[in-house]
Design a protein around this motif. Structure first.
Motif, short mmCIF file in Angstrom:
data_model
loop_
_atom_site.label_atom_id
_atom_site.label_comp_id
_atom_site.label_asym_id
_atom_site.label_seq_id
_atom_site.Cartn_x
_atom_site.Cartn_y
_atom_site.Cartn_z
N THR A 176 79.89 45.21 78.41
CA THR A 176 81.17 44.78 78.97
C THR A 176 81.00 43.50 79.78
N ARG A 177 79.87 43.40 80.46
CA ARG A 177 79.62 42.23 81.28
C ARG A 177 79.58 40.95 80.45
N LEU A 178 78.89 41.02 79.30
CA LEU A 178 78.84 39.86 78.40
C LEU A 178 80.23 39.45 77.95
N LYS A 179 81.03 40.45 77.57
CA LYS A 179 82.40 40.18 77.14
C LYS A 179 83.21 39.52 78.24
N MET A 180 83.03 40.02 79.45
CA MET A 180 83.82 39.50 80.57
C MET A 180 83.40 38.07 80.92
N GLN A 181 82.10 37.77 80.79
CA GLN A 181 81.64 36.41 81.05
C GLN A 181 82.28 35.44 80.06
N GLN A 182 82.30 35.87 78.78
CA GLN A 182 82.92 35.04 77.74
C GLN A 182 84.41 34.84 78.05
N LEU A 183 85.07 35.96 78.43
CA LEU A 183 86.50 35.90 78.74
C LEU A 183 86.76 34.94 79.91
N LEU A 184 85.91 35.04 80.93
CA LEU A 184 86.10 34.19 82.11
C LEU A 184 86.01 32.72 81.72
N LEU A 185 85.03 32.39 80.85
CA LEU A 185 84.88 30.99 80.42
C LEU A 185 86.09 30.54 79.60
N ASP A 186 86.59 31.45 78.74
CA ASP A 186 87.79 31.12 77.95
C ASP A 186 88.98 30.84 78.86
N VAL A 187 89.17 31.72 79.84
CA VAL A 187 90.29 31.56 80.77
C VAL A 187 90.13 30.28 81.58
N TRP A 188 88.89 30.04 82.01
CA TRP A 188 88.63 28.86 82.84
C TRP A 188 88.84 27.57 82.04
N ALA A 189 88.61 27.64 80.71
CA ALA A 189 88.84 26.48 79.86
C ALA A 189 90.32 26.11 79.85
N ARG A 190 91.18 27.11 80.05
CA ARG A 190 92.62 26.86 80.02
C ARG A 190 93.18 26.59 81.41
N ILE A 191 92.71 27.34 82.38
CA ILE A 191 93.20 27.16 83.75
C ILE A 191 92.04 26.60 84.55
N ARG A 192 91.97 25.29 84.61
CA ARG A 192 90.76 24.65 85.13
C ARG A 192 90.79 24.58 86.65
N THR A 193 90.35 25.66 87.28
CA THR A 193 90.29 25.69 88.73
C THR A 193 88.82 25.64 89.15
N THR A 194 88.56 25.22 90.37
CA THR A 194 87.20 25.27 90.89
C THR A 194 86.79 26.73 91.02
N VAL A 195 85.55 27.05 90.61
CA VAL A 195 85.09 28.43 90.72
C VAL A 195 83.79 28.48 91.53
N LEU A 196 83.77 29.38 92.52
CA LEU A 196 82.52 29.70 93.21
C LEU A 196 82.21 31.14 92.88
N PHE A 197 81.09 31.35 92.18
CA PHE A 197 80.78 32.64 91.59
C PHE A 197 79.46 33.13 92.16
N VAL A 198 79.51 34.24 92.86
CA VAL A 198 78.30 34.80 93.48
C VAL A 198 77.65 35.81 92.55
N THR A 199 76.35 35.69 92.34
CA THR A 199 75.64 36.66 91.49
C THR A 199 74.16 36.71 91.87
N HIS A 200 73.51 37.82 91.51
CA HIS A 200 72.05 37.82 91.64
C HIS A 200 71.40 37.89 90.25
N ASP A 201 72.26 37.72 89.23
CA ASP A 201 71.81 37.81 87.84
C ASP A 201 71.59 36.39 87.30
N ILE A 202 70.32 36.04 87.04
CA ILE A 202 69.98 34.67 86.63
C ILE A 202 70.66 34.30 85.31
N ASP A 203 70.63 35.23 84.34
CA ASP A 203 71.24 34.96 83.03
C ASP A 203 72.72 34.63 83.18
N GLU A 204 73.38 35.42 84.02
CA GLU A 204 74.80 35.23 84.24
C GLU A 204 75.08 33.84 84.81
#
Lengths: 282, 289
Positions: A176-204
């Motif tokens: 689900t996480r992979l799907k959501m990452q893809q979805l977030l990028l798709d959404v961000w491609a359309r609604i281009r807002t600044t994003v600050l994304f906190v994670t401890h996952d290097i791949d992410e």
């Protein structure tokens, strides 16, 4: 769906210090953090658990008052929470008594937007995050991934200048996480807002970001600023390339130094305001 | 305590203290039909025991059934009251008092509870006097209430108000204190300010707790009404019960008790049903948990 381009959304953090606790139990969560995010940039804050990256996010959201330093959005000082700065938590904070539609439309309701306009604008965003047909469901009837989709739509409807995400996919299963990452990028491609994304996952971080700011263990400081050169749109195959892996190795070395300190408890983006909201017995 | 008393208490009892939670019966080996049959048999056995004790005028030393009417007499008296024009007067007066006392207690209890649960200054200013008043049983207010209110009607409404307000107030306060601070933070980030935070977040979030309080308050409300009516009043179900005693209409006492039990149970059930209806999301969460 029209593409909305925000011309604003520049974030400046200058010499930020944040301390928590009283008396002898007082500790420094964040130490001298400075960063600048330009309009429409996707930045990941990467660091070990408890390093204060969520605290930085909470301060930007306006839920934590810094001990020292300046926080600016488009040159204006940040003072308390505002719909311009949308915050997404790791565990969803949807209103359980509102349907998906009413949750997403909530920000517009607060702005005084009339009902019919609220409804069609909310429907548009619900479709964008792939939840068409679930408008009348309650949050408890949705899976964890779907709940986070609603959460993202609810924040985006305010057309925030900056989207603050605190390990939003951290509680989801790998698939689900992979799907959501893809979805977030798709959404961000359309609604281009600044994003600050906190994670401890290097791949992410590598998959999502334009830039990765690596933070040290507590008190959190920024120890590296990595530009992620991969072209967009990005696909899952990217994560198997040589370039990806060599950057990943670099991050691993930063995050797991030899004889490093033991991991710390996670800090809340609400800081100790959770404690000040504490219940007093009657 | 005589047997019919325990029966009436058994009828009124579950409606009052264990509000909100559906009772879960242990799974019976042969299914629900057997469970139902056992329950019915147990009720029938109790009735028979009552009948035997009352008709034999049993005298057991510390307790005597010499003046206790048997079930058949109670049934007769019940039918008589049901067909009498006085019934609507008694019930009407009791319901009007409950209505006025309970509604004002609900408004005051929920209103104060929201303030106290949310604002520290309200808790500091309002809790001390309320804490002093809370342990005083509503029945103890009766003499002072008669002195304070020129109309006995209003003094009885005040007693029911006193009985209902504390469970409503306390459950509202707990409901508000249990509101997830992350929900409040999210609402603020989405642009919620001031009174709208109460309407949009605090009140719905505390609603399940508030309805628990409203349901318990309904039970205590009836308890206090009956005590008030026994002391002052001309009509009302509690008054009818006490009047039956003074007129030596002993069957009427039990009829009055059964009516009080039935009305108390029905009104608490009504409040719980309203609560279920008003918080559909809560049922979904319960089902999931």
């Amino acid at each position: 769906m029209t593409t909305v381009v925000h011309l604003r959304g520049r974030v400046d953090i200058q010499h930020l210090d944040i301390e928590f606790g009283q008396g002898t139990s007082r500790f420094k969560a964040v130490s001298d953090v400075s960063l600048a995010a330009s309009t429409g940039e996707f930045i990941c804050l990467l660091g070990p658990s408890g390093c204060g990256k969520s605290t930085v996010l909470g301060a930007l959201a306006g839920h934590i008052v810094p001990s020292a330093g300046r926080l600016l959005l488009d040159g204006e000082a940040i003072n308390g929470p505002h719909p311009d700065r949308g915050l997404v938590f790791q565990q969803h904070t949807l209103f359980p008594w509102k349907s998906v539609l009413d949750n997403v439309a909530f920000g517009l309701k607060m702005q005084g937007v009339p009902g019919p306009e609220r409804t069609w604008r909310a429907r548009e965003l619900i479709e964008l995050v792939g939840l068409k047909g679930f408008e009348r469901h309650y949050p408890s009837q949705l899976s964890g991934g779907m709940q986070q989709r609603v959460e993202i739509a609810r924040v985006l409807i305010n057309q925030p200048r900056v989207l603050l995400m605190d390990e939003p996919f951290g509680a989801l299963d790998a698939q689900t996480r992979l799907k959501m990452q893809q979805l977030l990028l798709d959404v961000w491609a359309r609604i281009r807002t600044t994003v600050l994304f906190v994670t401890h996952d290097i791949d992410e971080a590598l998959f999502l970001a334009d830039r990765i700011l690596v933070m040290s263990a507590r008190p959190g400081r920024i120890i590296d600023d990595i530009r992620v050169p991969f072209a967009r749109p990005r696909e899952a195959q990217l994560t198997t390339t040589h370039a990806f892996n060599s950057l990943k190795r670099h991050c691993l070395e930063l995050l797991h130094p030899q004889n490093g300190p033991a991991p710390l408890d996670r800090l809340s983006p609400l800081g100790d305001s959770v404690l000040s909201e504490a219940h007093f017995a009657i | 305590m005589s047997l019919p008393d325990t029966l009436a208490a058994g009828l009124a009892g579950p409606a009052a203290p264990v509000a909100g939670q559906p009772r879960r019966l242990p799974r019976w080996p042969a299914g629900r039909l057997t469970a139902f049959a056992v329950g019915a048999l147990s009720l029938l056995a109790s009735l028979l025991l009552w009948h035997a004790l009352a008709t034999s005028r049993a005298h057991l030393g510390f307790i005597t059934f010499a003046h206790v009417p048997p079930p058949s007499e109670v049934l007769e008296a019940g039918i008589e009251l049901l067909s009498s024009p006085k019934l609507s007067l008694h019930v009407g007066h009791s319901l009007a008092r409950i209505g006025a006392g309970y509604l004002s207690a609900a408004l005051a209890g929920v209103g104060l509870g929201l303030l106290i649960g949310r604002f520290r200054w309200a808790a500091r200013a309002l809790l001390p006097p309320l804490e002093v008043l809370r342990p005083i049983p509503a029945v103890a207010w009766i003499p002072l209430a008669i002195l304070m209110f020129p109309s006995t009607e209003v003094s009885m409404m005040f007693i029911t108000f006193t009985g209902a307000i504390f469970p409503i107030l306390l459950n509202t306060i707990h409901g508000v204190e249990a509101v997830d601070p992350r929900l409040v933070a999210s609402a603020r980030s989405l642009g919620t300010r001031g009174p709208r935070l109460f309407a949009e977040v605090i009140l719905p979030s505390a609603a399940p707790g508030i309805f628990t309080g409203l349901s318990i308050g309904m039970g205590t409300c009836w308890f206090c009404l009956v005590s008030a009516e026994m002391i002052s009043g001309q009509f009302g179900i509690g008054y009818y019960t006490w009047e039956s005693y003074t007129l030596q209409n002993y069957a009427g006492i039990v009829v009055g008790m059964l009516f009080i039990g039935a009305f108390g149970m029905a009104s608490s059930a009504l409040v719980r049903w309203l609560g279920h209806f008003a918080t559909p999301w809560y049922r979904l969460q319960e089902k999931k948990a």
